[in-house]
Design a protein around this motif. Structure first.
Motif, PDB file in Angstrom:
ATOM      1  N   PHE A  29     -69.188  68.705 -46.589  1.00 55.52           N
ATOM      2  CA  PHE A  29     -69.387  69.519 -47.793  1.00 55.52           C
ATOM      3  C   PHE A  29     -68.258  70.514 -47.989  1.00 55.52           C
ATOM      4  O   PHE A  29     -67.702  70.638 -49.075  1.00 55.52           O
ATOM      5  CB  PHE A  29     -70.726  70.265 -47.708  1.00 55.52           C
ATOM      6  CG  PHE A  29     -70.918  71.254 -48.816  1.00 55.52           C
ATOM      7  CD1 PHE A  29     -70.649  72.613 -48.630  1.00 55.52           C
ATOM      8  CD2 PHE A  29     -71.363  70.835 -50.056  1.00 55.52           C
ATOM      9  CE1 PHE A  29     -70.824  73.523 -49.654  1.00 55.52           C
ATOM     10  CE2 PHE A  29     -71.535  71.737 -51.093  1.00 55.52           C
ATOM     11  CZ  PHE A  29     -71.261  73.086 -50.892  1.00 55.52           C
ATOM     12  N   SER A  30     -67.922  71.230 -46.954  1.00 57.66           N
ATOM     13  CA  SER A  30     -66.961  72.319 -47.095  1.00 57.66           C
ATOM     14  C   SER A  30     -65.530  71.844 -47.283  1.00 57.66           C
ATOM     15  O   SER A  30     -64.642  72.656 -47.552  1.00 57.66           O
ATOM     16  CB  SER A  30     -67.044  73.239 -45.880  1.00 57.66           C
ATOM     17  OG  SER A  30     -66.713  72.527 -44.706  1.00 57.66           O
ATOM     18  N   SER A  31     -65.278  70.563 -47.147  1.00 66.49           N
ATOM     19  CA  SER A  31     -63.917  70.045 -47.282  1.00 66.49           C
ATOM     20  C   SER A  31     -63.706  69.266 -48.576  1.00 66.49           C
ATOM     21  O   SER A  31     -62.661  68.637 -48.752  1.00 66.49           O
ATOM     22  CB  SER A  31     -63.591  69.149 -46.085  1.00 66.49           C
ATOM     23  OG  SER A  31     -64.433  68.016 -46.061  1.00 66.49           O
ATOM     24  N   ARG A  32     -64.663  69.310 -49.474  1.00 67.70           N
ATOM     25  CA  ARG A  32     -64.563  68.546 -50.708  1.00 67.70           C
ATOM     26  C   ARG A  32     -64.945  69.389 -51.921  1.00 67.70           C
ATOM     27  O   ARG A  32     -65.719  70.327 -51.843  1.00 67.70           O
ATOM     28  CB  ARG A  32     -65.497  67.328 -50.656  1.00 67.70           C
ATOM     29  CG  ARG A  32     -65.137  66.319 -49.584  1.00 67.70           C
ATOM     30  CD  ARG A  32     -63.832  65.615 -49.876  1.00 67.70           C
ATOM     31  NE  ARG A  32     -63.576  64.548 -48.905  1.00 67.70           N
ATOM     32  CZ  ARG A  32     -62.849  64.707 -47.805  1.00 67.70           C
ATOM     33  NH1 ARG A  32     -62.327  65.893 -47.530  1.00 67.70           N
ATOM     34  NH2 ARG A  32     -62.661  63.680 -47.004  1.00 67.70           N
ATOM     35  N   GLY A  33     -64.371  69.011 -53.067  1.00 72.27           N
ATOM     36  CA  GLY A  33     -64.707  69.677 -54.314  1.00 72.27           C
ATOM     37  C   GLY A  33     -66.088  69.306 -54.808  1.00 72.27           C
ATOM     38  O   GLY A  33     -66.649  68.270 -54.439  1.00 72.27           O
ATOM     39  N   MET A  34     -66.639  70.172 -55.605  1.00 68.52           N
ATOM     40  CA  MET A  34     -67.963  69.963 -56.197  1.00 68.52           C
ATOM     41  C   MET A  34     -67.879  70.190 -57.697  1.00 68.52           C
ATOM     42  O   MET A  34     -66.993  70.901 -58.183  1.00 68.52           O
ATOM     43  CB  MET A  34     -68.986  70.940 -55.612  1.00 68.52           C
ATOM     44  CG  MET A  34     -69.246  70.774 -54.133  1.00 68.52           C
ATOM     45  SD  MET A  34     -70.260  69.334 -53.777  1.00 68.52           S
ATOM     46  CE  MET A  34     -71.807  69.786 -54.546  1.00 68.52           C
ATOM     47  N   ALA A 101     -64.201  61.507 -51.504  1.00 71.81           N
ATOM     48  CA  ALA A 101     -62.780  61.327 -51.246  1.00 71.81           C
ATOM     49  C   ALA A 101     -62.023  62.547 -51.763  1.00 71.81           C
ATOM     50  O   ALA A 101     -62.546  63.333 -52.544  1.00 71.81           O
ATOM     51  CB  ALA A 101     -62.284  60.060 -51.929  1.00 71.81           C
ATOM     52  N   LEU A 102     -60.795  62.667 -51.353  1.00 78.79           N
ATOM     53  CA  LEU A 102     -59.991  63.798 -51.818  1.00 78.79           C
ATOM     54  C   LEU A 102     -59.678  63.686 -53.309  1.00 78.79           C
ATOM     55  O   LEU A 102     -59.539  64.691 -54.002  1.00 78.79           O
ATOM     56  CB  LEU A 102     -58.695  63.895 -51.012  1.00 78.79           C
ATOM     57  CG  LEU A 102     -58.874  64.303 -49.545  1.00 78.79           C
ATOM     58  CD1 LEU A 102     -57.529  64.265 -48.823  1.00 78.79           C
ATOM     59  CD2 LEU A 102     -59.482  65.698 -49.447  1.00 78.79           C
ATOM     60  N   VAL A 103     -59.565  62.476 -53.813  1.00 76.66           N
ATOM     61  CA  VAL A 103     -59.343  62.239 -55.238  1.00 76.66           C
ATOM     62  C   VAL A 103     -60.276  61.123 -55.680  1.00 76.66           C
ATOM     63  O   VAL A 103     -60.824  60.391 -54.876  1.00 76.66           O
ATOM     64  CB  VAL A 103     -57.881  61.867 -55.544  1.00 76.66           C
ATOM     65  CG1 VAL A 103     -56.961  63.023 -55.237  1.00 76.66           C
ATOM     66  CG2 VAL A 103     -57.469  60.624 -54.763  1.00 76.66           C
TER      67      VAL A 103
END
Length: 119
Positions: A29-34, A101-103
């Motif tokens: 959760f903390s490493s991805r956008g929402m 994913a990051l993108v």
């Protein structure tokens, strides 16, 4: 797997405020956008706001800019949407979304919470 559970919706008069919450499970959760999206009756789902993994970057749809604020608490695995100066046209089901994913597209969605703004 990520599970998202929204809460905080309800009925409010025009000009009022609500704060939506989205509680997430999952270690990433903390490493991805929402993001927050909404869908009004008879309309397509539309983007409302997004926030970066750290919370340092946010963006908003023009229709809510200056009225809504997205934030997150990574210690609580929760993202928020503070909605002020609500208008009847804000009435919709609001969904939070997670991008694994990051993108790329958001691939996990909550069940939605209803927001109804009366005039």
């Amino acid at each position: 797997q990520v599970q998202l559970v929204e809460s905080g919706g309800g009925l409010v008069q025009a000009g009022g405020s609500l704060r939506l919450s989205c509680a997430a499970s999952g270690r990433t959760f903390s490493s991805r956008g929402m993001g927050w999206f909404r869908q009004a009756p008879g309309k397509e789902r539309e983007f409302v706001a997004r926030i970066s993994a750290s919370g340092g970057s946010t963006s908003y749809a023009d229709s809510v800019k200056g009225r809504f604020t997205i934030s997150r608490d990574n210690a609580k695995n929760t993202v928020y949407l503070q909605m002020n100066s609500l208008k009847p046209e804000d009435t919709a089901v609001y969904y939070c979304a997670f991008r694994s994913a990051l993108v790329g597209p958001y691939d996990y969605w909550g069940q939605g919470t209803q927001v109804t703004v009366s005039s």
